[in-house]
Design a protein around this motif. Structure first.
Motif, PDB file in Angstrom:
ATOM      1  N   PRO A   5       0.488  -1.325  -0.126  1.00 29.76           N
ATOM      2  CA  PRO A   5       0.263  -0.092  -0.021  1.00 29.76           C
ATOM      3  C   PRO A   5       0.962   1.366  -0.092  1.00 29.76           C
ATOM      4  O   PRO A   5       2.123   1.257   0.396  1.00 29.76           O
ATOM      5  CB  PRO A   5      -0.858  -0.366   1.294  1.00 29.76           C
ATOM      6  CG  PRO A   5       0.234  -1.001   2.025  1.00 29.76           C
ATOM      7  CD  PRO A   5       1.276  -1.982   1.454  1.00 29.76           C
ATOM      8  N   TYR A 129      -0.283  -0.071  -4.625  1.00 32.40           N
ATOM      9  CA  TYR A 129      -1.489  -0.207  -4.460  1.00 32.40           C
ATOM     10  C   TYR A 129      -2.324   0.612  -3.631  1.00 32.40           C
ATOM     11  O   TYR A 129      -1.414   1.597  -2.630  1.00 32.40           O
ATOM     12  CB  TYR A 129      -2.436  -1.626  -4.310  1.00 32.40           C
ATOM     13  CG  TYR A 129      -2.813  -2.136  -2.673  1.00 32.40           C
ATOM     14  CD1 TYR A 129      -3.428  -1.491  -1.817  1.00 32.40           C
ATOM     15  CD2 TYR A 129      -1.684  -2.572  -2.382  1.00 32.40           C
ATOM     16  CE1 TYR A 129      -3.812  -2.316  -0.556  1.00 32.40           C
ATOM     17  CE2 TYR A 129      -1.523  -3.531  -1.597  1.00 32.40           C
ATOM     18  CZ  TYR A 129      -2.416  -2.974  -0.129  1.00 32.40           C
ATOM     19  OH  TYR A 129      -2.477  -3.402   0.578  1.00 32.40           O
ATOM     20  N   GLU A 131      -4.844   3.178  -1.247  1.00 33.01           N
ATOM     21  CA  GLU A 131      -6.126   3.313  -0.506  1.00 33.01           C
ATOM     22  C   GLU A 131      -7.072   4.001   0.189  1.00 33.01           C
ATOM     23  O   GLU A 131      -8.811   3.846   0.087  1.00 33.01           O
ATOM     24  CB  GLU A 131      -5.795   2.389   1.066  1.00 33.01           C
ATOM     25  CG  GLU A 131      -5.364   1.318   0.393  1.00 33.01           C
ATOM     26  CD  GLU A 131      -3.976   0.506   2.080  1.00 33.01           C
ATOM     27  OE1 GLU A 131      -4.984  -0.409   2.681  1.00 33.01           O
ATOM     28  OE2 GLU A 131      -3.137   1.286   2.681  1.00 33.01           O
TER      29      GLU A 131
END
Length: 172
Positions: A5, A129, A131
């Protein structure tokens, strides 16, 4: 490689702006802020890749508000996007007038950092990625920014080839 993340690469750096950090107007040297930006971007990228990194590019840095002697400057950086060996890092700089508590975003920038191995060859990085809504917004626009960087780099190479290493304004 496992995806990571954005938040895992987050870096926050605070500094007190002292008179030695300022120009003749009593405001933070632009070059000093750019050095802070490069520093936090490198830490964020290293955190993400867990290997050494080099700066490949810095997008434009717009100085939105002056940072005065006596202010604090807070920089936040994190990896927003990756591609093979490179990482896009977003950096936000916030000035705080310490006596009043007033805060303003004084600059933002994107840097491209490249992971390198022990021989300084490009090294693969894990995907990232998003969030949060902000992270998703940055991530969604990253491919377009990468295309713009590639075009800008091509123009920079053209300038380098056109002007070379000589100083044409010096008559021999």
């Amino acid at each position: 490689m496992d995806k990571k993340p954005c938040i895992e690469s987050l870096v926050v750096k605070n500094s007190h702006v002292l008179p030695t950090d300022t120009n003749n107007h009593g405001t933070l040297f632009g070059g000093q802020l750019m050095a802070y930006i490069d520093d936090v971007a490198a830490i964020a990228a290293t955190r993400h890749a867990r290997c050494n990194v080099v700066t490949a590019s810095t997008d434009s840095v717009d100085f939105l508000y002056p940072v005065n002697a006596g202010d604090a400057i807070c920089l936040e950086a994190f990896v927003t996007w990756t591609k093979n060996t490179s990482m896009e890092v977003f950096v936000k700089a916030v000035k705080e007038e310490l006596l009043s508590g007033e805060r303003k975003v004084c600059a933002t920038s994107f840097l491209t950092m490249v992971a390198v191995d022990e021989n300084n060859n490009p090294s693969k990085v894990p995907p990232v990625y998003p969030e949060t809504e902000q992270e998703k917004w940055l991530h969604d626009g990253a491919a377009d920014r990468a295309t713009q960087r590639k075009a800008r780099r091509s123009v920079s190479k053209e300038f380098a080839n056109k002007f070379g290493t000589d100083f044409p304004w010096i008559r021999k």
